[in-house]
Design an enzyme around this catalytic site. Structure first.
Site, PDB file in Angstrom:
ATOM      1  N   ASP A 134       1.022  -1.093  -0.275  1.00  0.00           N
ATOM      2  CA  ASP A 134      -0.362  -0.330   0.353  1.00  0.00           C
ATOM      3  C   ASP A 134       1.169   1.594   0.137  1.00  0.00           C
ATOM      4  O   ASP A 134       1.845   2.004   0.205  1.00  0.00           O
ATOM      5  CB  ASP A 134      -1.102   0.113   1.426  1.00  0.00           C
ATOM      6  N   GLY A 135       0.025   2.393  -0.634  1.00  0.00           N
ATOM      7  CA  GLY A 135       0.624   3.215  -0.193  1.00  0.00           C
ATOM      8  C   GLY A 135       0.871   4.451  -1.749  1.00  0.00           C
ATOM      9  O   GLY A 135       2.639   4.981  -1.736  1.00  0.00           O
ATOM     10  N   ASN A 136       0.802   3.597  -3.034  1.00  0.00           N
ATOM     11  CA  ASN A 136       2.215   4.019  -3.691  1.00  0.00           C
ATOM     12  C   ASN A 136       1.752   5.223  -4.331  1.00  0.00           C
ATOM     13  O   ASN A 136       2.553   6.166  -5.111  1.00  0.00           O
ATOM     14  CB  ASN A 136       1.571   2.850  -5.915  1.00  0.00           C
ATOM     15  N   GLY A 137      -0.015   5.286  -4.155  1.00  0.00           N
ATOM     16  CA  GLY A 137      -0.531   6.871  -4.702  1.00  0.00           C
ATOM     17  C   GLY A 137       0.038   7.553  -3.785  1.00  0.00           C
ATOM     18  O   GLY A 137      -0.005   8.654  -4.611  1.00  0.00           O
TER      19      GLY A 137
ATOM     20  N   HIS B 164       2.869   3.785  -9.128  1.00  0.00           N
ATOM     21  CA  HIS B 164       2.526   1.768  -9.185  1.00  0.00           C
ATOM     22  C   HIS B 164       3.996   1.117  -9.757  1.00  0.00           C
ATOM     23  O   HIS B 164       4.097   0.231  -9.662  1.00  0.00           O
ATOM     24  CB  HIS B 164       0.925   2.423  -9.718  1.00  0.00           C
TER      25      HIS B 164
ATOM     26  N   SER C 114      -6.922  -5.481  -6.882  1.00  0.00           N
ATOM     27  CA  SER C 114      -8.108  -6.497  -4.957  1.00  0.00           C
ATOM     28  C   SER C 114      -9.425  -5.811  -5.747  1.00  0.00           C
ATOM     29  O   SER C 114      -9.515  -5.691  -7.096  1.00  0.00           O
ATOM     30  CB  SER C 114      -8.224  -5.195  -3.721  1.00  0.00           C
TER      31      SER C 114
ATOM     32  N   ASN D 164     -10.636  -2.618  -6.270  1.00  0.00           N
ATOM     33  CA  ASN D 164     -10.076  -1.792  -6.935  1.00  0.00           C
ATOM     34  C   ASN D 164     -10.113  -0.825  -8.318  1.00  0.00           C
ATOM     35  O   ASN D 164     -10.170  -0.163  -8.893  1.00  0.00           O
ATOM     36  CB  ASN D 164      -8.895  -2.062  -7.226  1.00  0.00           C
TER      37      ASN D 164
ATOM     38  N   ARG E 150     -12.093   2.123  -9.013  1.00  0.00           N
ATOM     39  CA  ARG E 150     -10.938   2.954  -8.835  1.00  0.00           C
ATOM     40  C   ARG E 150     -11.351   3.502 -10.062  1.00  0.00           C
ATOM     41  O   ARG E 150     -11.581   3.629 -11.258  1.00  0.00           O
ATOM     42  CB  ARG E 150      -9.217   2.892  -8.940  1.00  0.00           C
TER      43      ARG E 150
ATOM     44  N   ARG F 166      -5.388  -1.941   7.965  1.00  0.00           N
ATOM     45  CA  ARG F 166      -5.972  -2.715   7.779  1.00  0.00           C
ATOM     46  C   ARG F 166      -6.549  -4.181   7.054  1.00  0.00           C
ATOM     47  O   ARG F 166      -4.648  -3.674   6.767  1.00  0.00           O
ATOM     48  CB  ARG F 166      -7.173  -2.054   6.773  1.00  0.00           C
TER      49      ARG F 166
HETATM   50  C1  FPP Z   1      -2.210   0.619  -3.196  1.00  0.00           C
HETATM   51  O1  FPP Z   1      -1.377   2.062  -3.173  1.00  0.00           O
HETATM   52  C2  FPP Z   1      -1.517  -0.548  -4.556  1.00  0.00           C
HETATM   53  C3  FPP Z   1      -2.042  -0.767  -5.652  1.00  0.00           C
HETATM   54  C4  FPP Z   1      -3.007  -1.150  -5.420  1.00  0.00           C
HETATM   55  C5  FPP Z   1      -1.673  -0.766  -6.283  1.00  0.00           C
HETATM   56  C6  FPP Z   1      -0.304  -2.237  -6.428  1.00  0.00           C
HETATM   57  C7  FPP Z   1       0.226  -2.723  -7.595  1.00  0.00           C
HETATM   58  C8  FPP Z   1       2.000  -2.880  -7.904  1.00  0.00           C
HETATM   59  C9  FPP Z   1       2.318  -2.480  -6.608  1.00  0.00           C
HETATM   60  C10 FPP Z   1       2.305  -3.005  -9.086  1.00  0.00           C
HETATM   61  C11 FPP Z   1       2.984  -3.777  -9.599  1.00  0.00           C
HETATM   62  C12 FPP Z   1       3.052  -4.900  -8.782  1.00  0.00           C
HETATM   63  C13 FPP Z   1       3.029  -6.298  -9.409  1.00  0.00           C
HETATM   64  C14 FPP Z   1       3.412  -7.381  -8.538  1.00  0.00           C
HETATM   65  C15 FPP Z   1       2.576  -6.391 -10.735  1.00  0.00           C
HETATM   66  P1  FPP Z   1      -2.393   2.797  -3.271  1.00  0.00           P
HETATM   67  O2  FPP Z   1      -2.665   3.162  -4.595  1.00  0.00           O
HETATM   68  O3  FPP Z   1      -3.621   2.718  -2.842  1.00  0.00           O
HETATM   69  O4  FPP Z   1      -1.906   4.257  -2.916  1.00  0.00           O
HETATM   70  P2  FPP Z   1      -2.654   4.226  -1.850  1.00  0.00           P
HETATM   71  O5  FPP Z   1      -2.914   4.859  -0.487  1.00  0.00           O
HETATM   72  O6  FPP Z   1      -1.320   5.586  -1.467  1.00  0.00           O
HETATM   73  O7  FPP Z   1      -3.880   5.610  -2.545  1.00  0.00           O
END
Ligand code: FPP
Length: 241
Positions: free
Chosen positions: A19-22, A36, A64, A67, A70, A193
């Site tokens: 979690d946390g890419n965004g 991502h 998920s 997701n 989004r 969570r």
């Molecule tokens: C949650 O962060 C992350 C995701 C919904 C996507 C996860 C995908 C990757 C790490 C890249 C692809 C991986 C593979 C194995 C192909 P968020 O977007 O909810 O972050 P935020 O809570 O900061 O908005």
């Protein structure tokens, strides 16, 4: 194949909610997909550090069942990223002896992605250094629902008797039926969570919530979380001897 230094720890299976890419991208004034992409790059480092940490199975939550809510741009960007990830990572994964599996419902995924997933599973099926499972269109409730339907179908068809159903039966119908249960579930980004991840399988797992955003989650941080786990007593509802 590379020769790996393998550690024998009690940590057979670690699952990660990445979690946390965004937020990572937003902190840098960049679009969410930039985060991502950085997150996808981080997966390789974590997978490659598994043998020296004694982690035999690693399961990561990539997309998920929730997701899909989004924006269309983010969803289609993620689907493209998964395809690119498979193209780009197939060789390094094979060279590192990684067996890849996917869990989740493939029905809603585009056929081009599903065929790449099938191919990667087939190309890595003889590897055994690390077992990487990637959850795409995965939800714990959805998985249990699909499993229950298949189990009910077997009862209706006479392949399974109602009286024989016990706690060992349902796991055989889950997407994870060939995997051990996770010992440790890590979630990055400071959120505490479980978000519908491996609900049945994590009944006795330890949870570790770390503040680091996923694109910043280095192998050194992974290693320190694992060491912390090794110092805990796991009682499974019983007493420590
Ligand atoms: C949650 O962060 C992350 C995701 C919904 C996507 C996860 C995908 C990757 C790490 C890249 C692809 C991986 C593979 C194995 C192909 P968020 O977007 O909810 O972050 P935020 O809570 O900061 O908005």
């Amino acid at each position: 194949m590379l020769v790996h230094k393998v550690k024998n720890s009690g940590l057979e299976h670690v699952a990660i909610i990445m979690d946390g890419n965004g937020r990572w991208a937003e902190n840098k004034g960049r679009p969410r997909l930039f985060g991502h992409q950085a997150g996808a790059r981080r997966v390789r480092e974590i997978v490659e550090s598994c043998p020296e940490l004694g982690v035999k199975y690693l399961t990561v939550f990539a997309f998920s069942t929730e997701n899909w809510k989004r924006t269309q741009i983010e969803v289609s960007g993620l689907m493209k990223l998964f395809k690119r990830y498979i193209y780009k990572e197939t060789r390094p994964l094979i060279e590192a002896g990684v067996r890849v599996r996917f869990i989740g419902d493939r029905i809603r995924l585009e056929p081009a992605l599903v065929s790449l997933m099938d191919q990667l599973e087939a190309q890595t099926k003889n590897n055994s250094v690390v077992n990487l499972t990637i959850a795409i269109n995965y939800g714990g409730r959805d998985e249990v629902t699909r499993a229950t339907k298949r189990m009910a179908d077997d009862v209706l068809n006479g392949k399974l008797s109602l009286d024989s159903i016990n706690e060992e039966t349902l796991p055989k119908y889950l997407d994870t039926h060939v995997l051990p249960d996770p010992c440790l579930v890590i979630r990055t980004s400071g959120e505490a969570r479980i978000s519908n991840f491996l609900l049945w399988q994590s009944a006795y797992a330890e949870y570790e919530f770390v503040d680091t955003l996923w694109p910043d989650f280095t192998k050194e941080i992974f290693s320190s979380v694992v060491s912390e786990f090794e110092n805990r007593d796991r009682r499974f509802g019983g007493l420590v001897k």
